[in-house]
Enzyme design. Sequence first.
Site, mmCIF file in Angstrom:
data_model
loop_
_atom_site.group_PDB
_atom_site.id
_atom_site.type_symbol
_atom_site.label_atom_id
_atom_site.label_comp_id
_atom_site.label_asym_id
_atom_site.label_seq_id
_atom_site.Cartn_x
_atom_site.Cartn_y
_atom_site.Cartn_z
ATOM 1 N N GLU A 1 4.970 -69.450 -97.875
ATOM 2 C CA GLU A 1 5.948 -69.880 -98.322
ATOM 3 C C GLU A 1 6.784 -70.702 -97.079
ATOM 4 O O GLU A 1 7.637 -71.485 -97.113
ATOM 5 C CB GLU A 1 6.980 -68.791 -98.682
ATOM 6 C CG GLU A 1 6.608 -68.490 -100.235
ATOM 7 C CD GLU A 1 7.483 -67.285 -100.755
ATOM 8 O OE1 GLU A 1 7.497 -67.119 -101.915
ATOM 9 O OE2 GLU A 1 8.199 -66.652 -99.934
ATOM 10 N N HIS B 1 4.443 -62.315 -95.473
ATOM 11 C CA HIS B 1 4.457 -61.103 -96.348
ATOM 12 C C HIS B 1 3.229 -61.342 -97.377
ATOM 13 O O HIS B 1 2.886 -62.434 -97.424
ATOM 14 C CB HIS B 1 5.713 -60.907 -97.175
ATOM 15 C CG HIS B 1 6.112 -62.097 -97.958
ATOM 16 N ND1 HIS B 1 6.377 -63.394 -97.429
ATOM 17 C CD2 HIS B 1 6.517 -62.155 -99.210
ATOM 18 C CE1 HIS B 1 6.868 -64.082 -98.493
ATOM 19 N NE2 HIS B 1 6.904 -63.433 -99.580
ATOM 20 N N HIS C 1 13.770 -65.540 -99.088
ATOM 21 C CA HIS C 1 14.421 -65.565 -100.208
ATOM 22 C C HIS C 1 14.300 -64.193 -101.175
ATOM 23 O O HIS C 1 13.941 -63.921 -102.613
ATOM 24 C CB HIS C 1 14.294 -66.700 -101.249
ATOM 25 C CG HIS C 1 12.612 -67.001 -101.651
ATOM 26 N ND1 HIS C 1 12.348 -68.194 -101.532
ATOM 27 C CD2 HIS C 1 11.779 -66.246 -101.747
ATOM 28 C CE1 HIS C 1 11.038 -68.215 -101.940
ATOM 29 N NE2 HIS C 1 10.691 -66.900 -101.863
ATOM 30 N N HIS D 1 8.622 -68.684 -108.961
ATOM 31 C CA HIS D 1 7.436 -67.566 -108.920
ATOM 32 C C HIS D 1 7.154 -67.267 -110.296
ATOM 33 O O HIS D 1 6.879 -66.381 -110.678
ATOM 34 C CB HIS D 1 8.218 -66.277 -108.235
ATOM 35 C CG HIS D 1 8.345 -66.491 -106.861
ATOM 36 N ND1 HIS D 1 9.712 -67.136 -106.537
ATOM 37 C CD2 HIS D 1 8.126 -66.293 -105.557
ATOM 38 C CE1 HIS D 1 9.894 -67.088 -105.161
ATOM 39 N NE2 HIS D 1 9.052 -66.734 -104.542
HETATM 40 C C1 DHB Z 1 9.258 -60.404 -102.801
HETATM 41 C C2 DHB Z 1 9.364 -61.650 -103.510
HETATM 42 C C3 DHB Z 1 9.484 -62.963 -102.845
HETATM 43 O O1 DHB Z 1 8.955 -63.798 -103.550
HETATM 44 C C4 DHB Z 1 9.321 -63.096 -101.647
HETATM 45 O O2 DHB Z 1 9.314 -64.330 -101.055
HETATM 46 C C5 DHB Z 1 9.356 -62.015 -100.666
HETATM 47 C C6 DHB Z 1 9.384 -60.597 -101.250
HETATM 48 C C7 DHB Z 1 9.197 -59.318 -103.198
HETATM 49 O O3 DHB Z 1 8.852 -59.327 -104.389
HETATM 50 O O4 DHB Z 1 9.345 -58.077 -102.660
HETATM 51 FE FE FE Z 2 8.901 -65.887 -102.626
#
Ligand code: DHB
Ligand code: FE
Length: 295
Positions: free
Chosen positions: A241, A194, A12, A59
């Site tokens: 996540e 990530h 997402h 978030h």
């Molecule tokens: C980013 C934010 C998110 O919530 C995620 O799941 C992946 C990437 C971002 O800010 O790049």
């Molecule tokens: Fe996220």
Amino acid sequence: MAEIIWGLATSHVPSIGAAMDNHKTTDDYWKPLFDGYAPAREWMADHAPDIAVIIYNDHANALDMSIIPAFAMGTSDHYAVADEGYGPRRVPNVVGAPELSEHLLVNLMDEGFDLTVLQDLDVDHGLTVPLSVYTPEPGEAWPCAVVPILVNVLHYPQPTAQRCLDLGEALGRAIRSYPEDIKVAVFGTGGMSHQLSGERAGLINEEFDRNFLTRIEKDPQSLAQISREDYIREAGSEGIEMIMWLVMRGAVGDDIRRVHDTYHVPASNTAAALALFATPEGDADSSEQQGALHG
Ligand code: DHB
Ligand code: FE
């Protein structure tokens, strides 16, 4: 009775939404990602649900760090698109399905899952980007109503992966016991590997991701055994996540067919993926076929 017709796992990443909003999907940077989505989007467009149950995390946009429910559910008939700092995305507000929310809430409570009730909720990129992955051009309205289910993946201690899989199995039973003849899709969102900040910012672990993508279909139980610490160690602080995919996977059950998947690096500085699973009810149901039959 309600049927679950498919489950979609999808990242997402906010910039995936921004690429669609700003018409950049055919730019060199974005084209490979969106080309990877195409077969899944085509199949989903032909198998439209009435309601999507979307498992995502807020978030710190709707809920700040003063109250942190492990699991929560939206019970409203509408959800506004959150302003995450640049004004709300220019996409339709989300229509809720309060009767289904209520049914799921009661049935999950009876199975031992005590979800926090959110009567008022602005939905952030965690929910709206997956809707855009499903329907890139919604026009005035999204094509289905939504029940949001929220998971705390931000603050230690996050729910275990096993608890997420178990919640999904109970969710599947709860959806299938809903007495209306509706078609339901379940979204598991977030991931893949990530980490957005700190020393390891930009971490990508393709081997872990690809292994997860394989096992989510055939062996979700093995993914449920991975500790929260190992998700974070292997996939980054936000890579955890991925436990939300297990809620979806529990809900669709074991009799599934992988329709399509795709893995792409980078989107922002994260790994992004999509995996679509059809249930037998989904495979038997095609909007196109119905059009032919009824038309
Ligand atoms: C980013 C934010 C998110 O919530 C995620 O799941 C992946 C990437 C971002 O800010 O790049
Ligand atoms: Fe996220």
